[in-house]
Design a protein around this motif. Structure first.
Motif, PDB file in Angstrom:
ATOM      1  N   TRP A   5     130.980 -12.436  76.420  1.00  0.00           N
ATOM      2  CA  TRP A   5     132.069 -11.789  77.138  1.00  0.00           C
ATOM      3  C   TRP A   5     131.776 -11.565  78.618  1.00  0.00           C
ATOM      4  O   TRP A   5     132.618 -11.034  79.349  1.00  0.00           O
ATOM      5  N   GLY A   6     130.622 -12.003  79.108  1.00  0.00           N
ATOM      6  CA  GLY A   6     130.242 -11.803  80.516  1.00  0.00           C
ATOM      7  C   GLY A   6     131.198 -12.475  81.489  1.00  0.00           C
ATOM      8  O   GLY A   6     131.507 -11.922  82.554  1.00  0.00           O
ATOM      9  N   HIS A   7     131.674 -13.641  81.142  1.00  0.00           N
ATOM     10  CA  HIS A   7     132.622 -14.362  82.019  1.00  0.00           C
ATOM     11  C   HIS A   7     133.902 -13.545  82.210  1.00  0.00           C
ATOM     12  O   HIS A   7     134.417 -13.421  83.331  1.00  0.00           O
TER      13      HIS A   7
ATOM     14  N   GLY B 289     133.497 -10.583  84.498  1.00  0.00           N
ATOM     15  CA  GLY B 289     133.443 -10.927  85.924  1.00  0.00           C
ATOM     16  C   GLY B 289     134.800 -11.129  86.566  1.00  0.00           C
ATOM     17  O   GLY B 289     134.946 -10.940  87.777  1.00  0.00           O
ATOM     18  N   ILE B 290     135.816 -11.520  85.797  1.00  0.00           N
ATOM     19  CA  ILE B 290     137.127 -11.794  86.406  1.00  0.00           C
ATOM     20  C   ILE B 290     138.094 -10.614  86.311  1.00  0.00           C
ATOM     21  O   ILE B 290     139.219 -10.708  86.783  1.00  0.00           O
ATOM     22  N   ILE B 291     137.654  -9.508  85.701  1.00  0.00           N
ATOM     23  CA  ILE B 291     138.534  -8.334  85.559  1.00  0.00           C
ATOM     24  C   ILE B 291     138.503  -7.518  86.847  1.00  0.00           C
ATOM     25  O   ILE B 291     137.450  -7.215  87.390  1.00  0.00           O
ATOM     26  N   PHE B 292     139.722  -7.166  87.334  1.00  0.00           N
ATOM     27  CA  PHE B 292     139.866  -6.272  88.484  1.00  0.00           C
ATOM     28  C   PHE B 292     140.955  -5.280  88.168  1.00  0.00           C
ATOM     29  O   PHE B 292     141.869  -5.590  87.403  1.00  0.00           O
TER      30      PHE B 292
ATOM     31  N   VAL C 207     135.426  -0.842  83.201  1.00  0.00           N
ATOM     32  CA  VAL C 207     134.905   0.255  82.378  1.00  0.00           C
ATOM     33  C   VAL C 207     135.612   0.276  81.024  1.00  0.00           C
ATOM     34  O   VAL C 207     134.971   0.414  79.979  1.00  0.00           O
ATOM     35  N   VAL C 208     136.914   0.133  81.022  1.00  0.00           N
ATOM     36  CA  VAL C 208     137.679   0.088  79.774  1.00  0.00           C
ATOM     37  C   VAL C 208     137.220  -1.088  78.918  1.00  0.00           C
ATOM     38  O   VAL C 208     137.040  -0.969  77.707  1.00  0.00           O
ATOM     39  N   PHE C 209     136.990  -2.242  79.560  1.00  0.00           N
ATOM     40  CA  PHE C 209     136.531  -3.429  78.838  1.00  0.00           C
ATOM     41  C   PHE C 209     135.152  -3.186  78.217  1.00  0.00           C
ATOM     42  O   PHE C 209     134.906  -3.541  77.057  1.00  0.00           O
ATOM     43  N   LEU C 210     134.248  -2.554  78.979  1.00  0.00           N
ATOM     44  CA  LEU C 210     132.911  -2.249  78.448  1.00  0.00           C
ATOM     45  C   LEU C 210     133.003  -1.275  77.267  1.00  0.00           C
ATOM     46  O   LEU C 210     132.270  -1.420  76.275  1.00  0.00           O
TER      47      LEU C 210
END
Length: 131
Positions: A18-20, A23-26, A32-35
């Motif tokens: 899920w690292g890619h 990187g593209i989330i803004f 933070v929500v994604f993590l």
């Protein structure tokens, strides 16, 4: 420090998968929500799988009916031998009358021996009928 923490988190939670997308989330608050989502899913999945394994292990560890019956029979035989030994120590012969049992019971010696081994009876007459 922030990138080190993120790297450690990614290493422990399968970050290559899920690292890619991270990187593209803004903007950053979405990251933070994604993590938190990744954390929740990983912990939930881990708990479900662990629960399944533990449940299956507990089912397999449970003794079968035959084994439980053998253990119960062995315990009853041990209890019978222990009661015979207690009776011999108190001076009760192989055959005992109800009067003799009640008199040993009232003297307290038989009651003391029985309670020392976890055997309890409140009524000596009932105990005689049971034996």
């Amino acid at each position: 420090v922030r990138s080190a923490m993120l790297t450690l988190y990614m290493a422990s939670m399968g970050g290559n998968d899920w690292g890619h997308y991270y990187g593209i989330i803004f903007p950053d608050w979405n990251k933070v929500v994604f993590l938190l989502f990744i954390f929740f899913m990983q912990v939930t999945l881990l708990n479900v799988i662990t629960g399944i394994f533990v449940d299956n292990a507990m089912k397999r560890a449970k003794p079968d009916t035959y084994t439980m019956a053998l253990e119960l029979h062995r315990q009853e035989m041990e209890d019978e031998c222990e009661l015979e030994r207690i009776c011999m120590e108190v001076g009760i012969s192989e055959r005992i009358s109800q009067h003799e049992l009640v008199s040993h019971w009232r003297s307290g010696q038989l009651r003391t021996y029985m309670s020392a081994f976890g055997l309890s009876a409140q009524d000596p007459e009932l105990l005689f009928q049971t034996l």
